[in-house]
Motif scaffolding. Structure first.
Motif, PDB file in Angstrom:
ATOM      1  N   ASP A 192       0.817  -1.208   0.000  1.00  0.00           N
ATOM      2  CA  ASP A 192       0.000   0.000   0.000  1.00  0.00           C
ATOM      3  C   ASP A 192       0.852   1.260   0.000  1.00  0.00           C
ATOM      4  OD1 ASP A 192      -2.176  -1.627  -0.005  1.00  0.00           O
ATOM      5  OD2 ASP A 192      -2.848  -1.156   2.035  1.00  0.00           O
ATOM      6  N   TYR A 193       1.998   1.206   0.703  1.00  0.00           N
ATOM      7  CA  TYR A 193       2.840   2.409   0.734  1.00  0.00           C
ATOM      8  C   TYR A 193       3.380   2.713  -0.669  1.00  0.00           C
ATOM      9  CZ  TYR A 193       6.217   5.922   1.969  1.00  0.00           C
ATOM     10  OH  TYR A 193       6.918   7.109   2.019  1.00  0.00           O
ATOM     11  N   ILE A 194       3.849   1.693  -1.369  1.00  0.00           N
ATOM     12  CA  ILE A 194       4.413   1.921  -2.698  1.00  0.00           C
ATOM     13  C   ILE A 194       3.335   2.388  -3.672  1.00  0.00           C
ATOM     14  CG2 ILE A 194       5.530   0.811  -4.683  1.00  0.00           C
ATOM     15  CD1 ILE A 194       6.946  -1.041  -2.683  1.00  0.00           C
ATOM     16  N   LEU A 230       9.114  -3.955  -9.443  1.00  0.00           N
ATOM     17  CA  LEU A 230       9.261  -3.392 -10.786  1.00  0.00           C
ATOM     18  C   LEU A 230       7.933  -3.339 -11.529  1.00  0.00           C
ATOM     19  CD1 LEU A 230      12.604  -4.974 -12.084  1.00  0.00           C
ATOM     20  CD2 LEU A 230      12.218  -2.722 -11.085  1.00  0.00           C
ATOM     21  N   GLU A 231       6.968  -4.177 -11.155  1.00  0.00           N
ATOM     22  CA  GLU A 231       5.630  -4.097 -11.745  1.00  0.00           C
ATOM     23  C   GLU A 231       4.865  -2.883 -11.229  1.00  0.00           C
ATOM     24  OE1 GLU A 231       4.190  -5.944 -13.996  1.00  0.00           O
ATOM     25  OE2 GLU A 231       5.014  -7.971 -13.980  1.00  0.00           O
ATOM     26  N   MET A 232       5.294  -2.355 -10.085  1.00  0.00           N
ATOM     27  CA  MET A 232       4.518  -1.332  -9.389  1.00  0.00           C
ATOM     28  C   MET A 232       5.022   0.089  -9.599  1.00  0.00           C
ATOM     29  SD  MET A 232       4.279  -3.521  -5.864  1.00  0.00           S
ATOM     30  CE  MET A 232       3.275  -2.391  -4.916  1.00  0.00           C
ATOM     31  N   THR A 233       6.312   0.254  -9.885  1.00  0.00           N
ATOM     32  CA  THR A 233       6.875   1.589  -9.998  1.00  0.00           C
ATOM     33  C   THR A 233       8.109   1.571 -10.881  1.00  0.00           C
ATOM     34  OG1 THR A 233       7.898   3.421  -8.754  1.00  0.00           O
ATOM     35  CG2 THR A 233       8.163   1.209  -7.846  1.00  0.00           C
ATOM     36  N   PRO A 248      12.032  -0.518 -16.573  1.00  0.00           N
ATOM     37  CA  PRO A 248      11.951  -1.720 -15.740  1.00  0.00           C
ATOM     38  C   PRO A 248      11.468  -2.957 -16.484  1.00  0.00           C
ATOM     39  CG  PRO A 248      10.968   0.159 -14.629  1.00  0.00           C
ATOM     40  CD  PRO A 248      11.193   0.560 -16.040  1.00  0.00           C
ATOM     41  N   TYR A 249      12.112  -4.070 -16.180  1.00  0.00           N
ATOM     42  CA  TYR A 249      11.710  -5.356 -16.740  1.00  0.00           C
ATOM     43  C   TYR A 249      10.321  -5.720 -16.229  1.00  0.00           C
ATOM     44  CZ  TYR A 249      11.500 -10.418 -17.385  1.00  0.00           C
ATOM     45  OH  TYR A 249      11.115 -11.692 -17.710  1.00  0.00           O
TER      46      TYR A 249
END
Length: 241
Positions: free
Chosen positions: A75-77, A105-108, A171-172
């Motif tokens: 949640d923080y990310i 890497l999927e998130m940011t 990002p990959y």
């Protein structure tokens, strides 16, 4: 001047807390995350005249929200959207640690891989080509020993360049079967209409395909209760945005 917010993520026992203490020294405080029993550690430091706030996320092996620690870190990310996320990996267990890194890497996009305990790895004859790994992952990779303060200057210089836009990342991202990729594309198009670029639409689509009901509730909470309907495999999922 606004301080840069930096998330510190990693598996348990990777030396993440040692790095946190090395960077923040005595300029830190702890409490609980709002509504949780999980410890919230936050500290500050200065580098090249810029202020940074470092948030030490709970040590987790994944970010699928299967536990309170995972939920807090995820949640923080996603919702607090730090300026950068440093993912600390254990150089002696790199393959196992990379699972969490790939999820981040999927998130940011703004991610630095920080390979810690490099001195211990070298004693075991482990050699890590951080430049090749950086090319493969599309983000900066820095090797350090937080305990011995080795590589800290390079980490800070890389962090400064990243938050100031001097490093562009690519990002990959995992590629799935054609059926899943088609479903992701359909859901993403719907999500972008409602959220624009507020959240990582591909990651959200994957979580909705997984039936992550907890995430749906969080989206309701953070987005003013405006109704959105998304279908995953012809099963309607109600999301309020």
């Amino acid at each position: 001047m606004r301080a840069n917010t930096i998330a510190l993520a990693g598996n348990p026992n990777t030396g993440k807390s040692t790095l946190f203490n090395t960077l923040t020294g005595l300029k830190q405080h702890t409490g609980n995350w709002p509504g949780k029993t999980v410890i919230h550690a936050e500290g500050s430091f200065e580098y090249n005249g810029e202020q940074y706030v470092l948030v030490d996320l709970p040590g987790t092996y994944s970010l699928f929200s299967n536990s309170t620690d995972e939920e807090v870190a995820r949640d923080y990310i996603i919702f607090d959207q730090p300026d950068a996320t440093i993912v600390v990996l254990d150089a002696t267990s790199l393959e196992r640690n990379l699972n969490l890194a790939l999820q981040v890497l999927e998130m940011t996009n703004n991610v630095i891989i920080c390979i810690n305990l490099i001195d211990e790895a070298e004693k075991k004859g482990i050699r890590i080509d951080e430049k090749k790994l950086s090319r493969e992952l599309g983000i900066p990779v820095v090797k350090i020993s937080a305990r011995n303060k080795k590589g800290i200057d390079q980490l800070l210089a890389t962090l400064s360049d990243l938050v100031n836009g001097k490093i562009m990342t690519t990002p990959y991202r995992m590629t799935y079967s054609q059926e899943i990729e088609d479903a992701i594309t359909k859901i993403e198009s719907k999500l972008k209409v409602y959220f624009q670029d507020t959240y990582p639409s591909r990651w959200l689509a994957l979580r909705l395909l997984d039936g992550d009901e907890e995430l749906i509730l969080k989206l309701q909470h953070h987005n003013n209760n405006r109704q959105l309907e998304v279908k995953t495999h012809d099963v309607p999922i109600s999301v309020k945005s």
